[in-house]
Design an enzyme around this catalytic site. Structure first.
Site, PDB file in Angstrom:
ATOM      1  N   GLN A 101       0.852  -1.196   0.000  1.00  9.79           N
ATOM      2  CA  GLN A 101       0.000   0.000   0.000  1.00  9.79           C
ATOM      3  C   GLN A 101       0.886   1.243   0.000  1.00  9.79           C
ATOM      4  O   GLN A 101       1.684   1.452   0.918  1.00  9.79           O
ATOM      5  CB  GLN A 101      -0.930   0.049   1.212  1.00  9.79           C
ATOM      6  CG  GLN A 101      -1.941   1.193   1.092  1.00  9.79           C
ATOM      7  CD  GLN A 101      -2.698   1.473   2.374  1.00  9.79           C
ATOM      8  OE1 GLN A 101      -2.102   1.877   3.381  1.00  9.79           O
ATOM      9  NE2 GLN A 101      -4.004   1.279   2.347  1.00  9.79           N
ATOM     10  N   TYR A 184      -5.790  11.195   3.955  1.00  8.54           N
ATOM     11  CA  TYR A 184      -4.405  11.413   3.571  1.00  8.54           C
ATOM     12  C   TYR A 184      -4.342  12.118   2.213  1.00  8.54           C
ATOM     13  O   TYR A 184      -5.342  12.664   1.741  1.00  8.54           O
ATOM     14  CB  TYR A 184      -3.646  10.085   3.612  1.00  8.54           C
ATOM     15  CG  TYR A 184      -3.589   9.511   5.009  1.00  8.54           C
ATOM     16  CD1 TYR A 184      -2.895  10.174   6.019  1.00  8.54           C
ATOM     17  CD2 TYR A 184      -4.276   8.347   5.338  1.00  8.54           C
ATOM     18  CE1 TYR A 184      -2.870   9.681   7.316  1.00  8.54           C
ATOM     19  CE2 TYR A 184      -4.253   7.854   6.644  1.00  8.54           C
ATOM     20  CZ  TYR A 184      -3.551   8.528   7.627  1.00  8.54           C
ATOM     21  OH  TYR A 184      -3.530   8.048   8.911  1.00  8.54           O
ATOM     22  N   GLY A 329      -9.644  -5.955   8.601  1.00 15.40           N
ATOM     23  CA  GLY A 329      -8.497  -5.318   9.220  1.00 15.40           C
ATOM     24  C   GLY A 329      -8.217  -5.848  10.610  1.00 15.40           C
ATOM     25  O   GLY A 329      -7.433  -6.782  10.792  1.00 15.40           O
TER      26      GLY A 329
END
Length: 378
Positions: A101, A184, A329
């Site tokens: 990622q 982000y 996750g």
């Protein structure tokens, strides 16, 4: 549960996954000085042995940045490449598949953080608008976010993403996922509350989408169809979020255009209260049905849903054709054998070691809360 749909193979880009349970990117902060370690290799191999269909690494920084997360890994030099290859070789030897990622923090870096000082550049963002919040616990006084410097030419950042992809390919990763979620850098360009530019990189939904689309084009030049993107249209985290209609207009346009690039998958994060940050009595997230709203725009890539999905719900979603795969996750942190547990009907009952989720060595041992979770008895 009897999981059949979840355990079926899936073609993603140029590779075939053995099942449809992906491991989402999870920042774990075990890379001192930004370089991968043997312990990180052990962590990922454990989860391959536990059956992960596709592992997406923790966010890998494409350049030095003053992260809130000390010890996040990077991918900008040869030592990163060799460290990454140590991990990918081991993952492949164990029969797994792994994407890196690619991550740029944008305005939520801090100029006084050691890595940002070493970088010798300002904290860059689309516009000189500070995010509210932040707490850099490793800096004196635990400061919050600061006003960033508006990047004059965003194409410089596009090239940094492309070089990171070149490095990731040299390190042996099967593909890359663009981190376009959670407030982000890519999100900051997409979001009109963070992007007030008046040039071709800002203003309309088309212009605000330009940066992320240009990055995706650059990544596909390196990896071809083996490129995914993670998006969080509901916003909230890191002080982003637009009105509902503007959100839908922006993300439906972005997804439609990105889907023309022959991507491997879209991983969409659905609304979760934990990311719905409140400032001055106002919630920042834009709560709406992520699956129903954006699924129709994905016609070529695979559609992956993320955020608090348990295997039981995932089986129903995949079996019904609503999604192609799910991305889990937190439960992958606590259950290195997660897919095996699903296969054998074992509960996800390991207790999270909250104090050691992020980097916190115990007498020099970084494995605590990382590679020491037990597997079930089969």
């Amino acid at each position: 549960m009897a999981a059949k749909a979840l355990l079926a193979p899936l073609q993603v880009g140029s590779i075939t996954l053995k099942n449809r349970i992906m491991m989402a990117a999870l920042t774990r902060n075990r890379a001192p000085d930004t370089y991968p370690t043997e312990l990180m290799k052990d962590y990922y191999v454990q989860r391959v042995q536990g059956g992960a269909g596709l592992i997406v690494t923790e966010g890998v920084l494409i350049t030095r940045q003053g992260s809130e997360w000390p010890y996040a890994p990077g991918i900008w030099d040869e030592k990163h490449v060799s460290g990454g290859k140590n991990i990918t070789d081991a993952v492949h030897a164990a029969g797994g598949r792994i994407y890196a990622q690619l991550w740029h923090l944008g305005r939520v870096s801090h100029p006084d953080a050691p890595e940002q000082i070493l970088a010798g550049v300002p904290v860059y963002a689309p516009s000189a608008i500070s995010a509210r919040g932040g707490k850099f616990r490793h800096l004196p006084g635990q400061p919050g976010y600061v006003t960033p410097t508006a990047i004059e030419d965003p194409s410089i950042l596009v090239e940094q993403f492309k070089q990171a992809a070149v490095n990731a390919k040299a390190a042996g990763f099967d593909g890359v996922e663009l981190h376009g979620a959670n407030g982000y850098l890519v999100t900051q360009f997409l979001d009109s509350t963070a992007n007030k530019r008046t040039d071709k990189w800002g203003g309309s939904a088309e212009n605000r989408s330009r940066f992320g689309l240009e990055v995706l084009k650059a990544l596909t030049e390196v990896f071809g169809p083996d490129v995914g993107v993670k998006l969080s249209p509901a916003g909230g985290y890191n002080d982003v979020g637009m009105p509902l209609q503007e959100t839908i207009e922006t993300y439906s346009y972005f997804i439609t255009e990105a889907d023309k690039l022959n991507l491997a998958y879209f991983a969409l994060v659905r609304y979760h209260p934990a990311f719905d940050v409140e400032y001055d009595g106002v919630h920042r997230a834009t709560k709406h049905d992520i699956l129903a709203t954006y699924r129709p725009y994905v016609k070529n890539a695979k559609f992956v849903l993320n955020s608090s999905i348990l295997p039981e719900e995932g089986e129903e979603l995949v079996a019904s054709g609503k999604v192609d795969a799910i991305s889990i996750g937190f439960n992958w942190i606590t259950h290195p054998d997660l897919v095996k547990r699903v296969e054998h009907g074992k509960p996800l009952d390991n207790v999270p070691d909250i104090p050691h989720l992020q980097a916190k060595a115990v007498d020099g041992d970084w494995s605590k809360g990382y590679t020491d979770y037990p597997v079930a008895v089969y």
